[in-house]
Design a protein around this motif. Structure first.
Motif, short mmCIF file in Angstrom:
data_model
loop_
_atom_site.label_atom_id
_atom_site.label_comp_id
_atom_site.label_asym_id
_atom_site.label_seq_id
_atom_site.Cartn_x
_atom_site.Cartn_y
_atom_site.Cartn_z
N TYR A 116 0.84 -1.20 0.00
CA TYR A 116 0.00 0.00 0.00
C TYR A 116 0.88 1.25 0.00
CZ TYR A 116 -3.94 -3.03 0.84
OH TYR A 116 -4.90 -3.99 0.71
N SER A 117 1.43 1.51 -1.16
CA SER A 117 2.31 2.66 -1.33
C SER A 117 1.78 3.51 -2.47
CB SER A 117 3.74 2.19 -1.63
OG SER A 117 3.74 1.39 -2.80
N HIS A 118 2.47 4.61 -2.76
CA HIS A 118 2.11 5.49 -3.86
C HIS A 118 0.67 5.98 -3.75
CE1 HIS A 118 5.86 4.19 -5.61
NE2 HIS A 118 5.46 2.95 -5.59
N GLY A 119 0.33 6.53 -2.59
CA GLY A 119 -1.00 7.10 -2.43
C GLY A 119 -2.01 6.16 -1.82
N GLY A 120 -1.56 4.97 -1.36
CA GLY A 120 -2.49 4.07 -0.69
C GLY A 120 -3.33 3.27 -1.65
N LYS A 121 -4.44 2.76 -1.13
CA LYS A 121 -5.30 1.89 -1.92
C LYS A 121 -5.97 2.64 -3.06
CE LYS A 121 -7.79 0.31 1.51
NZ LYS A 121 -8.77 -0.54 2.21
N THR A 122 -6.27 1.90 -4.11
CA THR A 122 -6.94 2.46 -5.27
C THR A 122 -8.25 1.72 -5.48
OG1 THR A 122 -5.79 0.92 -6.74
CG2 THR A 122 -4.76 3.06 -6.38
N VAL A 123 -9.13 2.33 -6.24
CA VAL A 123 -10.41 1.70 -6.55
C VAL A 123 -10.18 0.61 -7.60
CG1 VAL A 123 -12.72 2.07 -7.52
CG2 VAL A 123 -11.72 3.77 -5.99
N SER A 124 -10.66 -0.59 -7.32
CA SER A 124 -10.48 -1.72 -8.23
C SER A 124 -11.42 -1.60 -9.42
CB SER A 124 -10.72 -3.04 -7.50
OG SER A 124 -9.76 -3.25 -6.48
N GLN A 125 -10.88 -1.81 -10.60
CA GLN A 125 -11.66 -1.85 -11.83
C GLN A 125 -11.57 -3.25 -12.44
OE1 GLN A 125 -13.57 0.68 -12.78
NE2 GLN A 125 -12.83 1.97 -11.10
N LEU A 126 -12.53 -3.60 -13.28
CA LEU A 126 -12.66 -4.96 -13.80
C LEU A 126 -12.63 -4.98 -15.31
CD1 LEU A 126 -13.44 -8.00 -13.40
CD2 LEU A 126 -15.82 -7.25 -13.38
N THR A 127 -11.83 -5.86 -15.88
CA THR A 127 -11.79 -6.11 -17.32
C THR A 127 -11.90 -7.62 -17.54
OG1 THR A 127 -10.42 -4.18 -17.83
CG2 THR A 127 -10.40 -5.96 -19.43
N VAL A 128 -12.73 -8.03 -18.48
CA VAL A 128 -12.84 -9.44 -18.84
C VAL A 128 -12.23 -9.62 -20.23
CG1 VAL A 128 -14.41 -11.36 -19.29
CG2 VAL A 128 -14.91 -9.75 -17.44
N ALA A 129 -11.32 -10.57 -20.35
CA ALA A 129 -10.58 -10.78 -21.59
C ALA A 129 -10.77 -12.21 -22.06
CB ALA A 129 -9.09 -10.49 -21.37
N CYS A 130 -11.03 -12.37 -23.35
CA CYS A 130 -11.16 -13.68 -23.95
C CYS A 130 -10.03 -13.88 -24.96
CB CYS A 130 -12.51 -13.83 -24.65
SG CYS A 130 -12.83 -15.47 -25.33
N LEU A 131 -9.11 -14.77 -24.64
CA LEU A 131 -7.98 -15.06 -25.52
C LEU A 131 -8.37 -16.16 -26.50
CD1 LEU A 131 -4.81 -15.07 -23.23
CD2 LEU A 131 -5.30 -13.52 -25.11
#
Length: 556
Positions: free
Chosen positions: A44-59
């Motif tokens: 938890y560095s560089h400004g602390g926690k961040t908001v989690s975002q979600l990406t779904v990828a299909c290879l």
């Protein structure tokens, strides 16, 4: 209602008292199938926690040409940033601590599990290479603190199969290009303002925690932001191979070409008027980024491209949605929220409608044909943080005729998932407001609105009066997490929700739950929103269902 503060965090990210594991819709129950979360060992560095975002990828399956190795960009060539499709070395024994939903840490050592092309798992333990592993499958990508995590969507394992640590800044946003012809298909925007592109398949092949063969981009626009500004959203441009856009908290958006070197110096002219929309192009053909769009004085909070790549939508701190013709670099229209900033936006799969959400607790539905709001969705009790159309849904018992119905979802900092049906033929349209008495209304066609006027190109509209906009009521309202939500994604078989702390829940559709219970080897199939046309359907009530559908549109 409007401008309610974010909900207080719940106890941890796991199961909480009062959270149900299913919710009802007219077509049946959506059931919580499993959860995903991240490692407890976060920096938890560089400004602390961040908001989690979600990406779904299909290879997709790896090309059969084993001998060809696309080149990686260099300062000398400056032309290719396609990652080498080299197979990674063996994955040695590892020991990491993961925290489950109950907060209890458990050690995981030995082999990792990665879903194969048929939904099976392939062990990557030991020191032997995985030369035959092609990475085909569906994956979940999400960020927490200074780490990017990759999970196998087909596996019920809660723990990620791969983590990528960034030592210089926090990853804030990411996007995957399913149509990438070669090389890099994943872009990541950082809190420092820098951007990375890389091959998702290559990251999965490598056991290390550092990005493999990643291309680093720095906009280098020191005249505008000497200290840089954080990335707020990243997006690949549809139908334009290798082109992507990155928005920033200083109101600028930069356009990049992944096939050009990202380390070249690039300077754009100083902005003469911060309040005016301007587009500047790089003077050198070798420069990257290739263009700067100055859109607003405040932060751009989110961007989204229409499925055909022609239009770009942005929402920002100033509360405005702006829609641009991306190819012509021209503002088409825009409008303001009822109150506060707009935080998210997305397109329907046919490009006819836009959704926005933000600090006024409303979900706004915008029409491209009429260049204005056609409905407001009321149902959240705090800021709306994520919106998405469900391009895989069709109404139950439909006979293929009748009205056009869109299903979409929204999540908010009130921890709620809301599902909505937009039945265009049911929208009740205000005709006029007499000086006294109640307004009169009329059921109109999808193109009929309260003033029947289409504003000229390039006009930013003020917020309409609350009584002038048709109101939508949610079809479903369900508390799905203990913590405020930050995003949702629809797939062919499920709805994925993520809270800002990085807990992901997979809600399987009613028509898939029985099949998934019988067999765990079925692969989740993902498709792009563009691949499926909206059906013109008739909305019928589900026979025999105990669910009572509320009125689609209310006028208040």
């Amino acid at each position: 209602m409007a401008g309610a503060p974010p909900a207080a965090p719940g106890p941890g990210g796991g199961a909480a008292a009062g959270l149900k594991t299913y919710f009802k819709t007219p077509e049946g129950r959506y059931k919580l199938q499993y959860e995903k979360t991240h490692s407890a060992l976060l920096h938890y560095s560089h400004g602390g926690k961040t908001v989690s975002q979600l990406t779904v990828a299909c290879l997709k399956a790896k090309p059969t040409e084993q001998g060809s190795t696309p080149s990686t960009p260099s300062s000398s060539s400056g032309m290719r940033s396609a990652a080498a499709r080299l197979l990674g070395t063996g994955n040695g024994s590892r020991a990491l601590s993961f925290a489950g939903g109950n907060g209890v840490s458990r050690a995981v050592s030995g082999s990792s599990r990665i879903g194969g092309g048929l939904g099976t798992s392939i062990g990557l333990g030991g020191s032997q290479g995985v030369a035959n592993y092609d990475g085909k499958g569906s994956y979940i990508i999400f960020n927490a603190a200074d780490t990017l995590f990759i999970s196998d969507l087909n596996s019920h394992d809660k723990d990620p199969i791969k983590s990528i640590h960034f030592s210089n800044s926090n990853p804030l946003c990411h996007a995957f290009d399913p149509e990438a012809k070669e090389g890099h298909d994943l872009i990541i925007g950082m809190g420092s303002g820098d951007v990375y592109s890389m091959s998702l398949r290559q990251q999965l092949q490598d056991p290390g925690r550092k990005p493999v063969a990643a291309q680093h981009y720095n906009k280098g626009d020191k005249d505008v932001t000497p200290n840089g500004s954080r990335c707020t959203s990243v997006a690949w441009v549809p139908e334009r191979e290798g082109i992507f856009a990155v928005s920033h908290s200083d109101g600028n958006l930069y356009v990049y070409d992944k096939n050009k070197d990202g380390s070249t110096d690039c300077m754009f002219p100083a902005l003469k008027d911060q309040s005016q929309f301007t587009v500047s192009h790089a003077k050198s053909s070798k420069s990257n980024p290739i263009a700067r769009w100055h859109i607003s004085q405040g932060s751009i909070n989110a961007i989204s491209f229409s499925p055909d790549g022609v239009y770009l939508a942005t929402v920002g701190r100033d509360g405005y949605l702006r829609v641009f013709d991306f190819l012509k670099e021209q503002l088409i229209f825009g409008g303001r929220s009822y109150y506060g900033a707009l935080l998210c936006c997305t397109w329907s799969s046919d490009g006819k409608y836009l959704l926005t959400g933000g600090e006024d607790d409303l979900v706004q539905v915008w029409s491209m044909d009429d260049r204005k709001i056609v409905a407001w969705g009321e149902g959240h009790n705090s800021w709306v943080s994520g919106v998405a159309f469900d391009s895989y849904w069709s109404p139950p018992n439909s006979d293929g005729t009748g009205e056009n119905v869109y299903r979409f979802g929204s999540v908010g900092q009130d921890t709620q998932l809301l599902l909505w049906d937009l039945a265009l033929d049911e929208i009740v349209v205000p005709l006029r407001h007499p000086s006294s008495g109640s307004p009169t209304f009329s059921s109109g066609s999808p193109s009929a609105h309260w003033d029947n006027a289409c504003l000229p190109i390039g006009v930013l509209q003020p917020s309409p009066r609350m009584r002038d906009v048709p109101k939508l009521s949610p079809l479903v309202s369900h508390r799905v997490h203990a913590d405020p939500l930050s995003g949702l994604v629809f797939t062919n078989e499920s709805i994925l929700t993520i809270c800002r702390e990085g807990l992901i829940k997979i809600w399987v559709r009613s028509d898939q739950s029985e099949n998934n219970q019988q067999s765990n080897s079925s692969e989740f199939v993902l498709g792009t929103a563009v691949s499926r046309d909206r059906a013109t359907t008739s909305l019928n009530k589900a026979s025999g269902s105990s669910f009572k559908k509320p009125s689609s549109v209310l006028i208040t």
